[in-house]
Design a protein around this motif. Sequence first.
Motif, PDB file in Angstrom:
ATOM      1  N   CYS A  74      68.299  49.670  45.290  1.00 32.15           N
ATOM      2  CA  CYS A  74      68.303  49.574  43.893  1.00 32.15           C
ATOM      3  C   CYS A  74      69.265  48.910  43.267  1.00 32.15           C
ATOM      4  N   ARG A  75      70.332  49.450  43.648  1.00 28.44           N
ATOM      5  CA  ARG A  75      71.543  48.575  43.036  1.00 28.44           C
ATOM      6  C   ARG A  75      71.731  47.140  43.156  1.00 28.44           C
ATOM      7  N   GLU A  76      71.273  46.594  44.392  1.00 31.94           N
ATOM      8  CA  GLU A  76      71.663  45.117  44.799  1.00 31.94           C
ATOM      9  C   GLU A  76      70.162  44.555  43.913  1.00 31.94           C
ATOM     10  N   PHE A  77      68.950  45.188  43.950  1.00 29.16           N
ATOM     11  CA  PHE A  77      67.928  44.713  43.185  1.00 29.16           C
ATOM     12  C   PHE A  77      68.407  44.643  41.626  1.00 29.16           C
ATOM     13  N   THR A  84      65.678  47.284  37.481  1.00 27.11           N
ATOM     14  CA  THR A  84      65.564  48.354  38.703  1.00 27.11           C
ATOM     15  C   THR A  84      64.124  47.930  39.302  1.00 27.11           C
ATOM     16  N   PRO A  85      63.857  48.456  40.205  1.00 26.93           N
ATOM     17  CA  PRO A  85      62.698  47.899  41.306  1.00 26.93           C
ATOM     18  C   PRO A  85      61.571  48.555  40.227  1.00 26.93           C
ATOM     19  N   SER A  86      61.651  50.062  39.739  1.00 21.31           N
ATOM     20  CA  SER A  86      60.568  50.530  39.008  1.00 21.31           C
ATOM     21  C   SER A  86      60.494  49.779  37.901  1.00 21.31           C
ATOM     22  N   GLU A  87      61.482  49.273  37.134  1.00 19.14           N
ATOM     23  CA  GLU A  87      61.351  48.374  35.867  1.00 19.14           C
ATOM     24  C   GLU A  87      60.553  47.147  36.381  1.00 19.14           C
ATOM     25  N   PHE A  88      60.707  46.583  37.325  1.00 17.86           N
ATOM     26  CA  PHE A  88      59.940  45.360  37.634  1.00 17.86           C
ATOM     27  C   PHE A  88      58.576  45.556  37.933  1.00 17.86           C
ATOM     28  N   ILE A  89      58.344  46.757  38.630  1.00 23.31           N
ATOM     29  CA  ILE A  89      56.764  47.113  38.825  1.00 23.31           C
ATOM     30  C   ILE A  89      56.257  47.358  37.544  1.00 23.31           C
ATOM     31  N   ASP A  90      56.768  48.274  36.690  1.00 27.81           N
ATOM     32  CA  ASP A  90      56.139  48.582  35.274  1.00 27.81           C
ATOM     33  C   ASP A  90      55.794  47.117  34.614  1.00 27.81           C
ATOM     34  N   LEU A  91      57.014  46.278  34.797  1.00 31.75           N
ATOM     35  CA  LEU A  91      56.751  44.995  33.928  1.00 31.75           C
ATOM     36  C   LEU A  91      55.593  44.255  34.350  1.00 31.75           C
TER      37      LEU A  91
END
Length: 104
Positions: A74-77, A84-91
């Motif tokens: 998550c930090r590297e992403f 964050t990965p979750s923000e990416f998915i939501d977007l």
Amino acid sequence: MLARESGYRAAELARLCRVTVRQLERIYQKELGCSPQEWLNHQRMVAAQMLLLESRTVKMVALRLGFKQESHFCREFKRYHEMTPSEFIDLHRRLNSYQNVAFR
């Protein structure tokens, strides 16, 4: 494919290509303008995007990409993508829902 097979490690990539790490570094610098590890890190983050969009869990993606801890992934992403990965998915879910409405 080689990036994944090498476990996203430059030394292993050099071994798979049957060259020394130094030879691989010279080739990458000349052809791509970056180090093999920088290229591998980029490939890893591109793969992360694709896996996240395939509805895989963040934990599953982290493990598949060779991260020992989900938090490190998550930090590297976030460092790479500024979300964050979750923000990416939501977007992407929101963008897809807007596209579906726009094309009706």
